[in-house]
Design an enzyme around this catalytic site. Structure first.
Site, short mmCIF file in Angstrom:
data_model
loop_
_atom_site.label_atom_id
_atom_site.label_comp_id
_atom_site.label_asym_id
_atom_site.label_seq_id
_atom_site.Cartn_x
_atom_site.Cartn_y
_atom_site.Cartn_z
N TRP A 1 34.04 39.99 42.58
CA TRP A 1 34.68 41.08 41.85
C TRP A 1 35.34 42.10 42.77
O TRP A 1 36.44 42.58 42.49
CB TRP A 1 33.70 41.74 40.87
CG TRP A 1 33.34 40.77 39.80
CD1 TRP A 1 32.16 40.11 39.64
CD2 TRP A 1 34.20 40.27 38.77
NE1 TRP A 1 32.23 39.24 38.58
CE2 TRP A 1 33.47 39.32 38.01
CE3 TRP A 1 35.52 40.52 38.40
CZ2 TRP A 1 34.01 38.62 36.93
CZ3 TRP A 1 36.07 39.84 37.31
CH2 TRP A 1 35.32 38.91 36.59
N LYS B 1 28.00 44.53 29.65
CA LYS B 1 26.84 43.99 30.33
C LYS B 1 25.58 44.77 29.95
O LYS B 1 24.61 44.21 29.47
CB LYS B 1 27.08 43.97 31.83
CG LYS B 1 28.22 43.00 32.16
CD LYS B 1 28.86 43.20 33.49
CE LYS B 1 30.09 42.32 33.64
NZ LYS B 1 29.86 40.88 33.52
N ASP C 1 32.72 50.22 41.31
CA ASP C 1 32.63 49.41 40.10
C ASP C 1 31.15 49.18 39.82
O ASP C 1 30.46 48.50 40.58
CB ASP C 1 33.36 48.08 40.33
CG ASP C 1 33.20 47.11 39.15
OD1 ASP C 1 32.50 47.44 38.17
OD2 ASP C 1 33.78 46.01 39.23
#
Lengths: 363, 363
Positions: A103, A197, A173
Site C-alpha cells: 500500500w 476495515k 495511512d
C-alpha cells in the site's frame, strides 16, 4: 445461519450491536418516518448524525481543535493522488516516502505521477518482512512531507513507533489500524483511512488534517472534489456525502466509547494478537514472515504452511468450521487472519483451536 | 411513526419493499452469516451481488454490449472533472456545453479548468426557465463531446428530446432522471448519474460509457482512480467499491423490473407529474417558472407562491401533514416537490390536496 467469525481484511466484521440497531432503524430513523438512506444530507436529522459522528470521533482519538475531520468518498486510493495534490503540489512539489509494503508502494507510485516523490527507505528487497531502518532517514530538506503506511494490511507489518521526520510533516495511512489503539494525532500533519476495515462499510474515507496544511480552494490541475480545503470549508457537505456509511461509522464510534475507548481496544487487540502469534510461533506447521514481534501487525496476521495446497485446504476446512476469509491476499498467497476491533477474542481462540487440530491432522 | 411522504431532491425516498428486505438481511445475507457491509468485495457472495446488479441494470435500460457499466464513488461532482479528463484531455482538449441550470453550469465551469470548454447555448439570462434553443447548435468541429444535464434538479427542467449534436458524442448527466423512463443508450457516448435520487443511497455514481471512448489506462495529470479505463478493466473492483450502496441499487433494479420496467415507470411518473402540474396551473396561488409543458421535469417540480414568508409557512405546515422536504433549493428559494419513482401517486395526491387547502386558507 448463525453469525460466522469473519477474518476478512476488509470490508470486515462489524459489531453485531451496531448492525441490529441499523436494521431496527431502517424504515424509520428515530421517528422521522424515513430511513437514513432517504434523508436529505442537509436535513436537521442528518446534520445531527454527521456532527455527532465527528464529535465522537474527536473524543475517541482526542483530536486537537486545530485539526479538521473530513468524511469523504473515493477510498484511500483516491487520496494516493489527493495527498500530494493538496500537501505538496502547491508548495515545493517534493515528498519522501517510506515503503514497507504494497500500500505504501502504491501510494508512492501514484504520488510520483504528480510530484517529485522519492522513496527514502524500503524493505522491498526482503519482501516486506520488516519495517525499513528508520534511523537517520535521508529526508530532503525541502520535502513537503514524509509518508508512511502505518499498518500494512497485506504484509502484516506495523510501525512500533513513528519515524523521526526531522521536523517534516508526517502523513500516515492508518486504514487498517484506524481506532485500534490510541495515537497522538498532534504528531501528524495528516492521518487518513478507508473505514471498511475497522470502522464501517466501504465507501467512506476519513481524513484528519492539520488546518494550516490545507491548500487554497483552487489548485491548478486538481479537481475541485479532491481539494481538501473545499471539503473542510463545507464540513464534508460540499456535495452529497456517503450518508449511510457515515451513519454506521457514527454508531461504531458510540459503540467504541461505550466499550472503554481506544485504550480498552488496544488492550483487547494486543491480547487477541498475542494469542494468535503465540500459536503460530509454537506451531511446527505455521510460520509468520515478520520476525520482529514489535513490527508484527495486531490487526492483520499473515502466515503460511509453506505448501500452497495445504494453505488452500486450510482455508476450505476453516470455512466449514465457521471461520471465514482466511486466504492471504492474492498478491502474496498463503493465509491471513484480520482481527480487527469487531472480531471477538472467542473468534481468535476458535481459530487457534482449529489451527492446532489442522496441524495434528496434516503435519 | 408511520412512513412519511418524502419529497426530498436527494437523497430521496426508496421503495419500502427494498428497505424491509435490507433490514431483514442486515445480520445474515442469504445464509452467509454476515452482513453485506462485512463482506470482502472479492467474495463469491459480493461478486454475485455486483454482477447481478449490472445485469439487471443492463436489462432495465437495454444497454448495448459495447457499453461498460461502472459503479464508482465520488458522486456526479467528481465526474465534472472526470469526464473532460477521460473523454477530451487525451484527444482535442475541447468540449461544448449546453447550460440549462445549476448542475450543467457547475459541470461546465469545472471542465473549463482542465480543457477548452465552451458554453454553446444557455438559458441563464432568463434564470434557467427553459431549455435553450437547440436548433443549429454552434458545435465546434473538433469538440470531443457535447454535454447536457438532461434533468436539472434545481430548476425543474428536462430535455423533451436530446439535441442534434451533428455527429458529435453526447454526454449526459441523468442523475435526477435515472431509471425514470426508457432512454436510447445507443444515442449517447456516456450517461452518468449519482444514485441518491432515483436509485439508492448516496455514495454510488453509475457511469455507462461506450467502450471505444475509454482512454488509455494512464493519462498525464489524471489520478488513477479517476481513469474510467482502469475501473472498466477491473469491472468496478480496482479498489474497494461502495459495496452496500451497490447492493441496495441492485435491489431497486430488481424491484423496478418486477414493477414493469422503465416503460411502466415512465407512465406512472407522467401521471404523477400531470396531477401536480395541473394543480399548479389551476391554482391562483402557486406558479411554476417553466412555461413549456414539454420542458417541465417529471421528477423535480419547483413552484412558488411569490411570497417567501408564505413559502416558509407552506413548508412547515406541509411537514405537520406528513409531507416532508418541500423547500426549494437554497440557491433559488421557493418550493420544490421531487416525485421520483419511489414517491407513490397517493403521495402526490396528498400534496395536491394539501396545496388546495393551503390556498383556500391563505389566498
Amino acid at each position: 445461519m448463525p453469525r460466522v467469525y469473519n477474518f476478512s481484511a476488509g470490508p470486515a466484521m462489524l459489531p453485531e450491536y451496531v448492525l441490529k440497531d441499523a436494521a431496527a432503524e431502517m424504515l424509520d430513523y428515530k421517528g422521522t418516518g424515513m430511513s437514513v438512506m432517504e434523508m436529505s444530507h442537509r436535513s436537521p436529522a442528518f446534520t445531527a448524525i454527521i456532527k455527532t459522528a465527528e464529535r465522537d470521533l474527536r473524543d475517541l482519538m482526542n483530536i486537537p481543535d486545530n485539526y479538521k475531520v473530513l468524511f469523504l468518498q473515493g477510498g484511500a486510493s483516491l487520496q494516493f493522488a489527493g495527498i500530494p495534490m493538496n500537501l505538496s503540489l502547491p508548495k515545493n512539489g517534493k515528498a519522501d516516502y517510506i515503503v514497507d509494503g504494497s500500500w505504501s508502494e502504491k501510494a508512492y507510485k501514484e504520488a510520483a505521477r504528480f510530484i517529485d516523490a522519492k522513496c527514502i527507505a524500503s524493505s522491498k528487497d526482503t519482501n516486506f518482512d520488516r519495517i525499513p531502518d528508520l534511523s537517520d532517514l535521508p529526508i530532503r530538506d525541502d520535502a513537503d512531507y514524509v509518508y508512511i503506511c502505518e499498518n500494512e494490511t497485506i504484509h502484516g507489518l506495523t510501525y512500533p513507533e513513528i519515524p523521526d521526520t526531522k521536523g517534516h510533516i508526517l502523513v500516515s495511512d492508518q486504514s487498517s489500524m484506524f481506532l485500534s489503539k490510541p495515537v497522538d494525532v498532534s504528531k501528524y500533519g495528516l492521518i487518513y483511512g478507508g473505514v471498511q476495515k475497522n470502522v464501517g462499510p466501504a465507501g467512506v474515507v476519513i481524513v484528519i488534517v492539520r488546518e494550516d496544511l490545507l491548500p487554497e480552494d483552487k489548485i491548478d490541475g486538481v479537481p475541485t472534489m479532491m481539494n481538501l480545503r473545499v471539503h473542510a470549508d463545507k464540513e464534508s457537505l460540499y456535495n452529497t456525502p456517503p450518508c449511510y456509511g457515515i451513519y454506521i461509522c457514527g454508531k461504531v464510534f458510540k459503540y467504541l466509547k461505550a466499550q472503554g475507548g481506544l485504550e480498552a481496544m488496544a488492550i483487547r487487540n494486543a491480547e487477541k494478537a498475542k494469542i494468535l502469534y503465540d500459536a503460530i510461533d509454537e506451531s511446527k506447521l505455521f510460520k509468520c514472515a515478520v520476525a520482529d514481534p514489535a513490527q508484527r501487525s495486531k490487526m492483520n496476521v499473515p502466515f503460511v504452511t509453506g505448501n500452497p495446497d495445504l494453505d488452500k485446504k486450510f482455508v476450505e476446512e476453516a470455512a466449514l468450521a465457521g471461520l471465514w476469509n482466511l486466504k492471504g491476499h492474492r498478491s502474496v498467497g498463503g493465509l491471513r487472519a484480520s482481527i480487527y476491533n469487531a472480531v471477538p477474542r472467542e473468534g481468535v481462540i476458535a481459530l487457534v483451536d482449529f489451527m492446532k487440530k489442522f496441524e495434528a491432522e496434516n503435519l
